[in-house]
Design a protein around this motif. Structure first.
Motif, PDB file in Angstrom:
ATOM      1  N   MET A  85      22.281  49.779  37.612  1.00  0.00           N
ATOM      2  CA  MET A  85      21.903  49.384  38.982  1.00  0.00           C
ATOM      3  C   MET A  85      23.070  49.547  39.957  1.00  0.00           C
ATOM      4  O   MET A  85      24.182  49.104  39.706  1.00  0.00           O
ATOM      5  CB  MET A  85      21.444  47.928  38.998  1.00  0.00           C
ATOM      6  N   LEU A  86      22.789  50.178  41.088  1.00  0.00           N
ATOM      7  CA  LEU A  86      23.793  50.384  42.130  1.00  0.00           C
ATOM      8  C   LEU A  86      23.628  49.326  43.221  1.00  0.00           C
ATOM      9  O   LEU A  86      22.553  49.221  43.821  1.00  0.00           O
ATOM     10  CB  LEU A  86      23.659  51.778  42.737  1.00  0.00           C
ATOM     11  N   PRO A  87      24.678  48.536  43.518  1.00  0.00           N
ATOM     12  CA  PRO A  87      24.595  47.500  44.560  1.00  0.00           C
ATOM     13  C   PRO A  87      24.289  48.100  45.929  1.00  0.00           C
ATOM     14  O   PRO A  87      24.637  49.249  46.217  1.00  0.00           O
ATOM     15  CB  PRO A  87      25.982  46.855  44.528  1.00  0.00           C
ATOM     16  N   VAL A  88      23.658  47.296  46.785  1.00  0.00           N
ATOM     17  CA  VAL A  88      23.249  47.779  48.103  1.00  0.00           C
ATOM     18  C   VAL A  88      23.962  47.086  49.259  1.00  0.00           C
ATOM     19  O   VAL A  88      23.923  47.570  50.386  1.00  0.00           O
ATOM     20  CB  VAL A  88      21.722  47.615  48.301  1.00  0.00           C
ATOM     21  N   SER A  89      24.610  45.954  49.010  1.00  0.00           N
ATOM     22  CA  SER A  89      25.204  45.207  50.127  1.00  0.00           C
ATOM     23  C   SER A  89      26.679  45.512  50.328  1.00  0.00           C
ATOM     24  O   SER A  89      27.344  44.847  51.115  1.00  0.00           O
ATOM     25  CB  SER A  89      25.017  43.696  49.914  1.00  0.00           C
ATOM     26  N   VAL A  90      27.178  46.509  49.622  1.00  0.00           N
ATOM     27  CA  VAL A  90      28.560  46.939  49.807  1.00  0.00           C
ATOM     28  C   VAL A  90      28.541  48.359  50.358  1.00  0.00           C
ATOM     29  O   VAL A  90      27.505  49.010  50.415  1.00  0.00           O
ATOM     30  CB  VAL A  90      29.352  46.884  48.485  1.00  0.00           C
ATOM     31  N   SER A  91      29.695  48.852  50.775  1.00  0.00           N
ATOM     32  CA  SER A  91      29.749  50.199  51.330  1.00  0.00           C
ATOM     33  C   SER A  91      29.404  51.230  50.258  1.00  0.00           C
ATOM     34  O   SER A  91      29.558  50.991  49.065  1.00  0.00           O
ATOM     35  CB  SER A  91      31.134  50.477  51.911  1.00  0.00           C
ATOM     36  N   THR A  92      28.932  52.391  50.700  1.00  0.00           N
ATOM     37  CA  THR A  92      28.426  53.384  49.759  1.00  0.00           C
ATOM     38  C   THR A  92      29.483  53.861  48.771  1.00  0.00           C
ATOM     39  O   THR A  92      29.189  54.097  47.603  1.00  0.00           O
ATOM     40  CB  THR A  92      27.874  54.603  50.528  1.00  0.00           C
ATOM     41  N   MET A  93      30.735  53.993  49.232  1.00  0.00           N
ATOM     42  CA  MET A  93      31.798  54.467  48.346  1.00  0.00           C
ATOM     43  C   MET A  93      32.298  53.374  47.413  1.00  0.00           C
ATOM     44  O   MET A  93      33.078  53.638  46.500  1.00  0.00           O
ATOM     45  CB  MET A  93      32.962  55.017  49.167  1.00  0.00           C
ATOM     46  N   ALA A  94      31.842  52.147  47.633  1.00  0.00           N
ATOM     47  CA  ALA A  94      32.240  51.037  46.763  1.00  0.00           C
ATOM     48  C   ALA A  94      31.176  50.721  45.731  1.00  0.00           C
ATOM     49  O   ALA A  94      31.464  50.073  44.723  1.00  0.00           O
ATOM     50  CB  ALA A  94      32.541  49.793  47.600  1.00  0.00           C
ATOM     51  N   SER A  95      29.941  51.171  45.962  1.00  0.00           N
ATOM     52  CA  SER A  95      28.817  50.745  45.133  1.00  0.00           C
ATOM     53  C   SER A  95      29.004  51.096  43.662  1.00  0.00           C
ATOM     54  O   SER A  95      28.900  50.245  42.783  1.00  0.00           O
ATOM     55  CB  SER A  95      27.522  51.373  45.663  1.00  0.00           C
ATOM     56  N   ASP A  96      29.271  52.378  43.358  1.00  0.00           N
ATOM     57  CA  ASP A  96      29.387  52.760  41.951  1.00  0.00           C
ATOM     58  C   ASP A  96      30.658  52.217  41.313  1.00  0.00           C
ATOM     59  O   ASP A  96      30.689  51.941  40.107  1.00  0.00           O
ATOM     60  CB  ASP A  96      29.295  54.278  41.776  1.00  0.00           C
ATOM     61  N   VAL A  97      31.718  52.052  42.104  1.00  0.00           N
ATOM     62  CA  VAL A  97      32.956  51.482  41.560  1.00  0.00           C
ATOM     63  C   VAL A  97      32.738  50.020  41.175  1.00  0.00           C
ATOM     64  O   VAL A  97      33.140  49.588  40.088  1.00  0.00           O
ATOM     65  CB  VAL A  97      34.101  51.604  42.579  1.00  0.00           C
ATOM     66  N   LEU A  98      32.096  49.261  42.050  1.00  0.00           N
ATOM     67  CA  LEU A  98      31.792  47.866  41.744  1.00  0.00           C
ATOM     68  C   LEU A  98      30.894  47.776  40.523  1.00  0.00           C
ATOM     69  O   LEU A  98      31.111  46.953  39.628  1.00  0.00           O
ATOM     70  CB  LEU A  98      31.123  47.217  42.958  1.00  0.00           C
TER      71      LEU A  98
END
Length: 768
Positions: free
Chosen positions: A349-362
């Protein structure tokens, strides 16, 4: 920070205009009537009531709609953003996983299709050449996920394409939380693949080509095979308890390149692993591939290493052995060259409430932490794909939260514990804790619940927890350690090829890091912190344990804390209290450049300050000015309240009560053994408005006798007749411990400074 344009409650299905039919005339209204207002109001009272109700309904809708957008602000970008006003505290979700009804594919043309191996990509434009090559990968089914930017007539033979309409008709709960224009819609694709028999999912993008066209030659696909289970995989050692993240690019021959998501303070750790342990294969549930060409790098690397329009073509060592991350150690993961096995599908699952370049890293860091609960681990593999550099500008604003909070996130994850007994409950527990800590907001907590419910609905079986999941480091096969020396592959920094002396330079950097790796640098930035904050952190973060930045105005996005320079000493105890196991603290004003390579021989158990405080400036007669008189009076009052050991030291260092010691105090060092005295002295000052340049010399003279200070800063260049407003570097020297004043107020100033500092630390050229 990028804020999603859609509130969480808004459906992901696009809105289309409706074709309204013409209203038919009512024959009863065809005759004109002459009515006064009272008669008209009486006959139309019901209509008036309905219009009033409708008006209030619309007003209420816009009010709550506005609030829902305000509450959807991402929190990963700020330590303090969790203080945002909320109507009520989010409660820990407690879904009933036993009451989930199955979701079957009844809407797509592929309802009867099944495949064990899927490649998931997000597409915004027409099929690229790389994607056309990717569909030819034998044994793998490509699934392309569209968004609002994808052409309506998108088509590629051999690929399954899901448009926005098709995604919304699949019945997945997660669809309601996904933005229209983002690659995070791949979460729908993951569920679709699992629903259609997936056992392995390769997370990819449309600009990467698999080297050799065969994923099986690069990754371990059959984890149940005897060959995979008996293989011995190099594993990062855990001898250093303070090390929680590593740069895998060093292992594969590129020590001057760092992946997106690596904390900036770890960029300077360019030494290779001295000795590796080994771990048996079979549980490498997440497999991260290295990309040749354009590897996964952040915007700082991309923008500072770029030479004109020349495309990156960075190569890694294809012969280097794969390497595993042990418990307690993490590596950055991405969403375009990563293989997930069935037992790790819950982590997609890819988060949605963070910036796009942070989603996969998080996502990657959370996944690694939870893998430890089921006995799994991550392995990084030699180059698996070649990605083309399309010479597009990397959006720094979309990854600013990464540079600020990723280090704090890793620290939090290592400390996190949960007593839940099944994996999905632990995932919800962690998701809730992440929201409480401000790394994402409640939209992602709700998305997590929807994601887990959808996983169950498509038939996914969650893995069991490891019986003994003590979060100690993985135990190697034997006590023997294996060594491996990475190749020195060519790289570029500011367009200059690496020289043959790089080994010597790296050795120096490692020695400096070892010398100051247990020292915290506290820096006050008077210049434009939004232009220089990250650069200062990157420059000194390579050497010190961490860099804490203060400025006149706080900037949560850049992790800059508020402080006043003329009373900056009053802010230091709060910083001291946040760090344990620290050898000491350096204070540095941004007008002073610290040449750390000149400090290796200094004694870190002693106090350091410019020119041994009492003689750094002549004693000033307080009768000269009113200001000096007031400062001297306050100093005498504080001295009168000092405990015996501090007062005796001060009076022995100060000639008389009629003199006042002044010092620039732009740079000084306090070892751990004097921290409690410093804090006590700040408490004694209390509400007195003693200036920083007066208070710090007073503190130093009270903490110890001046002859006991280390003289290392005596030789710094200190120009009192130079205007700080001018950007002059003419008197800079790399041969002294520090230089004052140097004005750095822009990125171009930084490049100039780095070129000068490279005389003492040549590896700096690899950063800027």
């Amino acid at each position: 920070m990028i804020i999603q344009d859609q509130p969480a409650s808004k459906s992901s299905k696009p809105n289309y205009s409706l074709n309204l039919k013409s209203s038919r005339k009512n024959p009863l209204l065809s005759e004109t009537k002459n009515l006064d207002f009272s008669t008209w109001a009486s006959e139309n009272s019901l209509k008036l009531f309905m219009i009033t109700v409708l008006t209030f309904t619309v007003a209420a809708y816009f009010f709550f709609f506005h609030n829902s957008i305000a509450d959807s602000t991402p929190l990963f970008c700020s330590q303090n953003s969790k203080i945002l006003h909320k109507p009520q505290k989010l409660k820990l979700p407690k879904p009933n996983f036993n009451s989930i009804h199955p979701i079957l594919d009844k809407s797509s043309p592929y309802s009867s299709f099944s495949s064990e191996q899927w490649i998931i990509v997000s597409v915004s434009g027409y099929p690229s050449e790389s994607l056309q090559s990717l569909v030819k990968t034998k044994g793998w089914q490509v699934l392309a996920i569209g968004n609002s930017k994808t052409p309506n007539d998108w088509c590629l033979k051999g690929a399954i394409f899901l448009s926005l309409d098709q995604q919304s008709n699949l019945g997945f709960r997660v669809v309601d939380y996904l933005p229209f224009e983002s690659y995070v819609r791949k979460s729908v694709g993951y569920l679709f693949a699992i629903q259609h028999g997936a056992r392995r999912i390769f997370d990819a993008d449309d600009r990467g080509e698999v080297i050799g066209g065969d994923l099986g030659k690069h990754f371990d696909l059959d984890l149940d095979s005897v060959q995979v289970k008996e293989q011995r995989i190099f594993q990062y050692g855990s001898g250093n308890s303070n090390r929680t993240v590593v740069n895998p690019y060093v292992h594969f021959g590129q020590r001057s390149v760092w992946p997106r998501g690596l904390p900036l303070e770890n960029v300077g750790e360019v030494g290779h692993e001295e000795l590796y342990s080994e771990v048996l294969g079979g549980k490498q549930y997440i497999q991260q591939g290295i990309s040749n060409g354009l590897p996964d790098v952040d915007s700082i690397f991309y923008s500072t290493r770029k030479v004109g329009s020349e495309a990156f073509d960075i190569r890694f060592d294809e012969q280097a052995p794969k390497v595993a991350a042990s418990k307690g150690i993490m590596v950055p993961l991405n969403s375009f060259n990563t293989l997930f096995h069935y037992d790790a599908f819950w982590s997609l699952m890819l988060p949605v409430s963070v910036s796009t370049m942070a989603s996969d890293v998080l996502r990657g860091y959370l996944a690694q932490r939870l893998l430890w609960e089921i006995g799994g681990f991550v392995v990084v593999y030699p180059p698996t794909v070649h990605r083309l550099d399309k010479t597009e500008t990397y959006p720094f604003i979309e990854e600013k939260d990464l540079h600020v909070n990723v280090g704090r996130l890793i620290k939090f994850l290592n400390a996190w514990r949960s007593e839940k007994k099944i994996l999905f409950e632990k995932i919800i527990d962690l998701s809730y804790s992440i929201e409480e800590e401000g790394f994402w907001n409640e939209n992602d907590v709700k998305l997590t619940v929807a994601w887990l419910e959808d996983l169950i609905a498509v038939g996914y079986l969650q893995p069991r927890l490891e019986m003994d999941s003590k979060l100690t480091t993985n135990v190697g096969l034997t006590d023997d350690r294996k060594d491996f020396v990475p190749q020195k592959l060519p790289s570029k920094h500011l367009g200059v090829e690496e020289s043959g002396s790089v080994n010597y330079e790296i050795g120096n950097l490692i020695r400096w890091r070892r010398n100051f790796g247990d020292v915290v640098l506290i820096m006050f930035v008077s210049g434009p912190v939004h232009r220089t904050g990250l650069e200062w952190r990157l420059l000194y973060g390579r050497i010190f344990k961490t860099v804490v930045i203060l400025s006149t105005e706080a900037d949560a996005d850049l992790a800059v804390e508020e402080g006043q320079l003329d009373k900056i000493y009053k802010y230091l105890p709060k910083v001291f209290s946040r760090f344990n196991n620290t050898r000491g603290f350096f204070f540095l004003h941004d007008s002073t450049i610290l040449n750390y390579w000149s400090l290796s021989q200094a004694d870190k158990s002693k106090l350091w300050i410019a020119n041994k405080v009492p003689t750094s400036k002549p004693m000033v007669d307080p009768k000269d000015t009113t200001w000096f008189t007031k400062q001297a009076d306050m100093v005498n009052k504080v001295v009168g309240t000092m405990p015996a050991h501090l007062q005796v030291n001060y009076k022995e260092s100060s000639p008389s009560q009629q003199s006042l010691a002044l010092c620039g105090s732009e740079v000084f060092y306090i070892p751990e053994r004097f921290i409690s005295d410093f804090v006590d002295l700040v408490d004694l000052v209390g509400d007195f408005e003693i200036h920083h340049k007066v208070a710090v010399p007073m503190f130093f003279m009270a903490m110890d006798l001046s002859q006991n200070f280390d003289p290392v800063l005596n030789n710094m260049i200190y120009k009192t007749n130079t205007l700080l407003s001018t950007s002059s570097f003419s008197f800079y020297s790399a041969q002294v411990p520090a230089v004052y004043p140097i004005n750095v107020s822009s990125e171009s100033d930084f490049v100039k400074l780095i070129r000068l500092m490279a005389a003492g630390d040549p590896l700096l050229m690899e950063l800027f």
